[in-house]
Design an enzyme around this catalytic site. Structure first.
Site, mmCIF file in Angstrom:
data_model
loop_
_atom_site.group_PDB
_atom_site.id
_atom_site.type_symbol
_atom_site.label_atom_id
_atom_site.label_comp_id
_atom_site.label_asym_id
_atom_site.label_seq_id
_atom_site.Cartn_x
_atom_site.Cartn_y
_atom_site.Cartn_z
ATOM 1 N N GLU A 76 12.940 7.528 1.406
ATOM 2 C CA GLU A 76 11.997 6.730 2.460
ATOM 3 C C GLU A 76 12.884 5.686 3.269
ATOM 4 O O GLU A 76 12.299 4.738 3.689
ATOM 5 C CB GLU A 76 10.868 6.227 1.849
ATOM 6 C CG GLU A 76 10.067 7.153 1.243
ATOM 7 C CD GLU A 76 9.092 7.829 2.292
ATOM 8 O OE1 GLU A 76 9.433 7.951 3.356
ATOM 9 O OE2 GLU A 76 8.044 8.846 1.777
ATOM 10 N N HIS A 95 7.320 -0.196 -1.284
ATOM 11 C CA HIS A 95 6.667 0.997 -1.014
ATOM 12 C C HIS A 95 6.228 1.559 -2.450
ATOM 13 O O HIS A 95 7.047 1.711 -3.111
ATOM 14 C CB HIS A 95 7.301 2.128 -0.227
ATOM 15 C CG HIS A 95 6.717 3.437 -0.067
ATOM 16 N ND1 HIS A 95 5.245 3.697 0.024
ATOM 17 C CD2 HIS A 95 7.215 4.476 -0.552
ATOM 18 C CE1 HIS A 95 5.087 4.929 -0.050
ATOM 19 N NE2 HIS A 95 6.097 5.472 -0.580
ATOM 20 N N HIS A 97 3.110 3.987 -4.857
ATOM 21 C CA HIS A 97 1.806 4.849 -5.036
ATOM 22 C C HIS A 97 0.926 4.346 -6.099
ATOM 23 O O HIS A 97 0.267 4.982 -6.731
ATOM 24 C CB HIS A 97 2.380 6.158 -5.633
ATOM 25 C CG HIS A 97 3.386 6.829 -4.562
ATOM 26 N ND1 HIS A 97 3.916 8.003 -4.997
ATOM 27 C CD2 HIS A 97 3.852 6.435 -3.283
ATOM 28 C CE1 HIS A 97 4.903 8.362 -3.980
ATOM 29 N NE2 HIS A 97 4.691 7.478 -3.141
ATOM 30 N N TYR A 116 -11.272 -12.159 -0.038
ATOM 31 C CA TYR A 116 -10.662 -12.964 0.760
ATOM 32 C C TYR A 116 -8.790 -12.789 0.510
ATOM 33 O O TYR A 116 -8.209 -13.188 1.682
ATOM 34 C CB TYR A 116 -10.761 -14.629 0.594
ATOM 35 C CG TYR A 116 -10.514 -15.143 -0.603
ATOM 36 C CD1 TYR A 116 -9.209 -15.691 -0.631
ATOM 37 C CD2 TYR A 116 -11.383 -15.421 -1.554
ATOM 38 C CE1 TYR A 116 -8.858 -16.456 -1.954
ATOM 39 C CE2 TYR A 116 -11.198 -16.012 -2.835
ATOM 40 C CZ TYR A 116 -9.698 -16.512 -3.091
ATOM 41 O OH TYR A 116 -9.199 -17.035 -4.218
ATOM 42 N N HIS A 158 -0.561 9.264 0.698
ATOM 43 C CA HIS A 158 0.687 9.133 0.256
ATOM 44 C C HIS A 158 0.564 7.961 -0.750
ATOM 45 O O HIS A 158 0.907 7.896 -1.948
ATOM 46 C CB HIS A 158 1.359 8.736 1.618
ATOM 47 C CG HIS A 158 3.076 8.610 1.068
ATOM 48 N ND1 HIS A 158 3.892 9.079 2.023
ATOM 49 C CD2 HIS A 158 3.588 8.030 0.091
ATOM 50 C CE1 HIS A 158 5.120 8.599 1.218
ATOM 51 N NE2 HIS A 158 4.880 8.117 0.305
ATOM 52 N N TYR A 211 -1.250 -23.214 1.123
ATOM 53 C CA TYR A 211 -1.559 -22.911 -0.204
ATOM 54 C C TYR A 211 -0.337 -23.300 -1.065
ATOM 55 O O TYR A 211 0.798 -22.953 -0.587
ATOM 56 C CB TYR A 211 -2.108 -21.505 -0.376
ATOM 57 C CG TYR A 211 -2.448 -21.136 -1.644
ATOM 58 C CD1 TYR A 211 -3.652 -21.546 -2.228
ATOM 59 C CD2 TYR A 211 -1.513 -20.486 -2.571
ATOM 60 C CE1 TYR A 211 -3.737 -21.239 -3.861
ATOM 61 C CE2 TYR A 211 -1.725 -20.107 -3.662
ATOM 62 C CZ TYR A 211 -3.022 -20.511 -4.274
ATOM 63 O OH TYR A 211 -3.229 -20.219 -5.750
#
Length: 217
Positions: A76, A95, A97, A116, A158, A211
């Site tokens: 990828e 990335h 799964h 949120y 995917h 934050y």
């Protein structure tokens, strides 16, 4: 060794991603982009995260040229380089799964502002890119186009992808999106989740900017 620090971080977070159950087996991949050297370090293809060493991590440029490393880069790699090319502030990509994000990806449905925390991605809705074959340039193009202003995107049938200003941020966002996906799924099992308004989410995202602990001047 080029990008030694980055390669070490990819090994560390690869183990973390596997241990946290964000991806199973050799699925998923991680990269870090060093903008000063215009080079990307990315996890190798098909090597278990607990078996990966810093030397196994591949160093490439954004035009797919391998600069250092004896392993094949993740299949990828184009998905990662597309994010670095289209998102100027992006310095790391995760990335995965992950289960609940993948459930919504299989449904080709976006993640909505049922909690949120989704605002961490910089948007109120996480889009879902249309299905394209894994490891293809078509997938990379579809993901970068669908992502838009969001720092996260689902990949139809995917998985998911998250970007960050560093690997800690990208990984944290990936975990946060998986949390939001699980909340949305569980709420839908009971009834119709209440989605926060765009106005409220704009307010939330402004608050997110301040934050945490203030940085020393």
């Amino acid at each position: 060794m080029l990008l030694q620090e980055e390669r070490g971080q990819i090994v560390e977070y690869g183990k973390k991603m596997s241990a946290d159950g964000l991806s199973t087996g050799t699925s998923g991949n991680i990269s870090i982009y060093n903008s000063e050297k215009s080079l990307m370090a990315i996890s190798p293809s098909g090597v278990g995260y607990f078996d990966t060493t810093p030397e196994d991590v591949v160093v490439m440029d954004l035009e797919a040229n391998v600069v250092e490393g004896t392993k094949k880069p993740s299949s990828e790699w184009a998905l990662h380089t597309a994010m670095y090319k289209t998102k100027p502030d992006c310095r790391a990509v995760v990335h995965a799964h992950s289960m609940y994000c993948t459930v919504f990806a299989v449904l080709n449905q976006p993640l909505k502002a049922v909690h949120y925390v989704i605002g961490d991605a910089g948007v109120a809705t996480i889009p879902c890119a249309p299905y394209k074959t894994f490891g293809s340039k078509e997938l990379a193009e579809a993901a970068s186009e669908a992502c838009g202003k969001s720092d996260a995107v689902l990949l139809a049938n995917h998985g998911m992808l998250a970007c960050g200003k560093d690997l800690k941020g990208a990984y944290g966002l990936a975990c946060g999106m998986e949390f939001c996906a699980e909340v949305q799924y569980r709420a839908m099992c009971i009834g119709d989740p209440v989605v926060l308004s765009d106005e409220e989410m704009e307010h939330v995202m402004i608050k997110f900017k301040s934050y945490g602990q203030a940085k020393e001047k």
